[in-house]
Design a protein around this motif. Sequence first.
Motif, PDB file in Angstrom:
ATOM      1  N   ASP A 164       0.815  -1.218   0.000  1.00 48.66           N
ATOM      2  CA  ASP A 164       0.000   0.000   0.000  1.00 48.66           C
ATOM      3  C   ASP A 164       0.849   1.269   0.000  1.00 48.66           C
ATOM      4  O   ASP A 164       0.379   2.333  -0.376  1.00 48.66           O
ATOM      5  CB  ASP A 164      -0.897   0.031   1.246  1.00 48.66           C
ATOM      6  CG  ASP A 164      -1.942  -1.072   1.224  1.00 48.66           C
ATOM      7  OD1 ASP A 164      -2.959  -0.901   0.535  1.00 48.66           O
ATOM      8  OD2 ASP A 164      -1.728  -2.115   1.867  1.00 48.66           O
ATOM      9  N   MET A 165       2.098   1.164   0.474  1.00 46.92           N
ATOM     10  CA  MET A 165       2.958   2.332   0.651  1.00 46.92           C
ATOM     11  C   MET A 165       3.910   2.474  -0.543  1.00 46.92           C
ATOM     12  O   MET A 165       4.581   1.509  -0.903  1.00 46.92           O
ATOM     13  CB  MET A 165       3.781   2.191   1.943  1.00 46.92           C
ATOM     14  CG  MET A 165       2.939   2.019   3.206  1.00 46.92           C
ATOM     15  SD  MET A 165       2.005   3.512   3.576  1.00 46.92           S
ATOM     16  CE  MET A 165       0.320   2.944   3.387  1.00 46.92           C
ATOM     17  N   ASP A 166       3.972   3.684  -1.135  1.00 45.22           N
ATOM     18  CA  ASP A 166       4.802   3.880  -2.331  1.00 45.22           C
ATOM     19  C   ASP A 166       6.248   4.251  -1.999  1.00 45.22           C
ATOM     20  O   ASP A 166       7.161   3.877  -2.719  1.00 45.22           O
ATOM     21  CB  ASP A 166       4.184   4.968  -3.211  1.00 45.22           C
ATOM     22  CG  ASP A 166       2.835   4.544  -3.785  1.00 45.22           C
ATOM     23  OD1 ASP A 166       2.827   3.740  -4.716  1.00 45.22           O
ATOM     24  OD2 ASP A 166       1.798   5.012  -3.274  1.00 45.22           O
ATOM     25  N   ILE A 167       6.439   5.041  -0.926  1.00 43.72           N
ATOM     26  CA  ILE A 167       7.784   5.558  -0.615  1.00 43.72           C
ATOM     27  C   ILE A 167       8.085   5.319   0.863  1.00 43.72           C
ATOM     28  O   ILE A 167       7.234   5.589   1.723  1.00 43.72           O
ATOM     29  CB  ILE A 167       7.866   7.081  -0.914  1.00 43.72           C
ATOM     30  CG1 ILE A 167       7.827   7.354  -2.433  1.00 43.72           C
ATOM     31  CG2 ILE A 167       9.084   7.729  -0.265  1.00 43.72           C
ATOM     32  CD1 ILE A 167       9.134   7.170  -3.163  1.00 43.72           C
ATOM     33  N   ASN A 168       9.287   4.855   1.151  1.00 44.93           N
ATOM     34  CA  ASN A 168       9.720   4.645   2.539  1.00 44.93           C
ATOM     35  C   ASN A 168      10.539   5.854   3.013  1.00 44.93           C
ATOM     36  O   ASN A 168      11.740   5.927   2.773  1.00 44.93           O
ATOM     37  CB  ASN A 168      10.554   3.367   2.624  1.00 44.93           C
ATOM     38  CG  ASN A 168      11.055   3.091   4.029  1.00 44.93           C
ATOM     39  OD1 ASN A 168      10.675   3.792   4.973  1.00 44.93           O
ATOM     40  ND2 ASN A 168      11.891   2.081   4.163  1.00 44.93           N
ATOM     41  N   ALA A 169       9.847   6.795   3.677  1.00 48.86           N
ATOM     42  CA  ALA A 169      10.544   7.969   4.230  1.00 48.86           C
ATOM     43  C   ALA A 169      11.124   7.641   5.604  1.00 48.86           C
ATOM     44  O   ALA A 169      11.823   8.460   6.198  1.00 48.86           O
ATOM     45  CB  ALA A 169       9.600   9.164   4.322  1.00 48.86           C
ATOM     46  N   GLY A 170      10.842   6.455   6.103  1.00 47.96           N
ATOM     47  CA  GLY A 170      11.387   6.021   7.392  1.00 47.96           C
ATOM     48  C   GLY A 170      12.901   5.919   7.366  1.00 47.96           C
ATOM     49  O   GLY A 170      13.555   5.963   8.409  1.00 47.96           O
ATOM     50  N   ARG A 171      13.474   5.802   6.164  1.00 48.55           N
ATOM     51  CA  ARG A 171      14.937   5.729   6.046  1.00 48.55           C
ATOM     52  C   ARG A 171      15.617   7.012   6.520  1.00 48.55           C
ATOM     53  O   ARG A 171      16.811   7.013   6.791  1.00 48.55           O
ATOM     54  CB  ARG A 171      15.310   5.426   4.584  1.00 48.55           C
ATOM     55  CG  ARG A 171      14.955   4.000   4.151  1.00 48.55           C
ATOM     56  CD  ARG A 171      15.099   3.837   2.662  1.00 48.55           C
ATOM     57  NE  ARG A 171      14.176   4.735   1.980  1.00 48.55           N
ATOM     58  CZ  ARG A 171      14.255   5.062   0.690  1.00 48.55           C
ATOM     59  NH1 ARG A 171      15.212   4.570  -0.046  1.00 48.55           N
ATOM     60  NH2 ARG A 171      13.378   5.883   0.167  1.00 48.55           N
ATOM     61  N   ILE A 172      14.841   8.122   6.606  1.00 53.15           N
ATOM     62  CA  ILE A 172      15.399   9.366   7.150  1.00 53.15           C
ATOM     63  C   ILE A 172      15.685   9.180   8.645  1.00 53.15           C
ATOM     64  O   ILE A 172      16.697   9.635   9.161  1.00 53.15           O
ATOM     65  CB  ILE A 172      14.400  10.538   6.929  1.00 53.15           C
ATOM     66  CG1 ILE A 172      14.256  10.809   5.434  1.00 53.15           C
ATOM     67  CG2 ILE A 172      14.850  11.783   7.683  1.00 53.15           C
ATOM     68  CD1 ILE A 172      13.036  11.637   5.081  1.00 53.15           C
ATOM     69  N   LEU A 173      14.775   8.477   9.331  1.00 54.26           N
ATOM     70  CA  LEU A 173      14.900   8.314  10.786  1.00 54.26           C
ATOM     71  C   LEU A 173      15.932   7.258  11.157  1.00 54.26           C
ATOM     72  O   LEU A 173      16.481   7.282  12.258  1.00 54.26           O
ATOM     73  CB  LEU A 173      13.538   7.960  11.394  1.00 54.26           C
ATOM     74  CG  LEU A 173      12.416   8.935  11.049  1.00 54.26           C
ATOM     75  CD1 LEU A 173      11.124   8.520  11.729  1.00 54.26           C
ATOM     76  CD2 LEU A 173      12.793  10.360  11.447  1.00 54.26           C
ATOM     77  N   THR A 174      16.193   6.332  10.242  1.00 53.99           N
ATOM     78  CA  THR A 174      17.218   5.326  10.538  1.00 53.99           C
ATOM     79  C   THR A 174      18.600   5.805  10.085  1.00 53.99           C
ATOM     80  O   THR A 174      19.589   5.093  10.264  1.00 53.99           O
ATOM     81  CB  THR A 174      16.894   3.986   9.834  1.00 53.99           C
ATOM     82  OG1 THR A 174      16.728   4.243   8.428  1.00 53.99           O
ATOM     83  CG2 THR A 174      15.627   3.360  10.375  1.00 53.99           C
ATOM     84  N   GLY A 175      18.639   6.983   9.476  1.00 49.77           N
ATOM     85  CA  GLY A 175      19.931   7.551   9.094  1.00 49.77           C
ATOM     86  C   GLY A 175      20.426   7.108   7.729  1.00 49.77           C
ATOM     87  O   GLY A 175      21.515   7.480   7.311  1.00 49.77           O
ATOM     88  N   GLU A 176      19.615   6.320   7.006  1.00 43.87           N
ATOM     89  CA  GLU A 176      20.069   5.831   5.691  1.00 43.87           C
ATOM     90  C   GLU A 176      19.993   6.899   4.619  1.00 43.87           C
ATOM     91  O   GLU A 176      20.753   6.881   3.655  1.00 43.87           O
ATOM     92  CB  GLU A 176      19.209   4.630   5.249  1.00 43.87           C
ATOM     93  CG  GLU A 176      19.350   3.399   6.113  1.00 43.87           C
ATOM     94  CD  GLU A 176      18.173   2.454   5.914  1.00 43.87           C
ATOM     95  OE1 GLU A 176      18.145   1.771   4.888  1.00 43.87           O
ATOM     96  OE2 GLU A 176      17.281   2.430   6.786  1.00 43.87           O
ATOM     97  N   LYS A 177      19.004   7.813   4.737  1.00 40.57           N
ATOM     98  CA  LYS A 177      18.788   8.840   3.703  1.00 40.57           C
ATOM     99  C   LYS A 177      18.505  10.178   4.368  1.00 40.57           C
ATOM    100  O   LYS A 177      18.071  10.233   5.518  1.00 40.57           O
ATOM    101  CB  LYS A 177      17.567   8.468   2.838  1.00 40.57           C
ATOM    102  CG  LYS A 177      17.718   7.205   2.017  1.00 40.57           C
ATOM    103  CD  LYS A 177      18.462   7.466   0.720  1.00 40.57           C
ATOM    104  CE  LYS A 177      18.646   6.169  -0.054  1.00 40.57           C
ATOM    105  NZ  LYS A 177      19.563   6.323  -1.182  1.00 40.57           N
TER     106      LYS A 177
END
Lengths: 98, 387
Positions: free
Chosen positions: B332-345
């Motif tokens: 259902d989700m198109d983009i993973n913005a959670g990578r900002i919080l894990t420091g990846e992006k």
Amino acid sequence: MALNIALKVNDLDNVATVFVNGIEANDQVEVRDSKGNRYPITVSGPIPYGHKLAIDDIAVNSLIIKYGEEIGICSKPIKKGDHVHVHNLDSMRGRGDL
Amino acid sequence: MEFMGYVRPDGKIGARNLVGIIPSVVCANDVAQAIVRQVRDTVGFFHHQGCCQLPPDLERVTDTLVGLGLSPNLGAVLVVSLGCEGTDHRRMVEAIAATGKPVEIIHIQELGGTSRAIQEGTDLAQKLVQKISGIQREALDISNLIMSIKCGASDATSGMASNCVIGYISDKVVDLGGTVIFGETTEFIGAEHILARRAINKEVGDKILEIVDRMEARAKSLGSDMRKGQPTPGNIEGGLSSIEEKSLGAIVKSGTRQIQGVLEYQDIISTEKGLWIKDTPGREPEILTGMACSGAQVMLFSTGRGAPQGFPCMPVIKICGNPNTFQHMQHDMDINAGRILTGEKTIEEVGEETFKLMLDTLDGRMTKNEALGYFGSIDIHTLGPVI
């Protein structure tokens, strides 16, 4: 290993938000801005996930800035590395929860 | 910078080429549904309004249905009327036809009931689909983009990850000469004075304060104070220290540019570009309708808990701030913005990735909710009693 990340959203901000569990006094977190610039800060006490950390000293009655806008006014002296929350930040629009 | 769009007879630019089946009243929904099931490349707008309402609401419903009919993502429209409804079905057809868009209407009562109306409507919809099916996409400047934004099923990650990504893209679209529309008036409470500072002039700033006052007055007339209890004990436990901070976490979606004006719920966006506010509630069925009615071709939708729904004629891109939710609901989700919080992006990196996906979506790539057909529940925001 997971990094201790604290996000600073806007260049004007004097707080960053911590996104790691179990941060205690003297732990180091890495403050990051929207472009990925980064620098370390040592925290002065425990800060829960999703809570704010001062990235500058903040004097009483000066503005606390997040998203580049004022989210409240400083009610007790804040040092860089301190937890910033309802104990040292007052809403300027009245506290609806009190 | 360009995207591939459909040029409509009135010069508006669409990102989809669908036939809209629009019931003029809730009582026509079942006939409209049968037509949509039968004829491919049609989409239905199954709202629950259009009769036994006060005149201002009936006007508002008619205006909103006209706005949906004029969505540039629709190449043609079939209005399904019962016959005795309170909305002005004649005005709907006239307003849509005036732009040169092919439009037809059927009346269930006049045709002799459900089965005959389904037959006539199916024949007309088939004809409309065939008629527009040969229209080709053309390369068009990005300044033709009208982007709407929203957050829903939010959690603690929304204000720090996904909403910041949308804010980054909002600024970028405005700087490229495009149009951005944001709403959710209820989420301005406590930060409306900050938002008003971003208005292009005092008149627009006053209008921002006015729509917040108006909405609060409606809540007060029912005995509810919307400021009371904000931020909630759960918000405070989660780290939000003031109502300003809570509201700014939603408003950050709009980026940092000047606000050009305030649209009413049923308004269509003017030709002026830049950042606009539309007075809408936050609930999905009503705000998505309001945004599509504006003429938006696409929506960026931020979520943390995982909101799955889209809209019949407007691709909705889901940007998930919570990395766990993204993994858990990845269909259902198109983009993973959670990578900002894990420091990846960084916010900018996820912003650029999302901007690229939006361009691909405008060119025709389906979003996850589009491919799933998850857009059946829509509604129109009305103000008065149902009689």
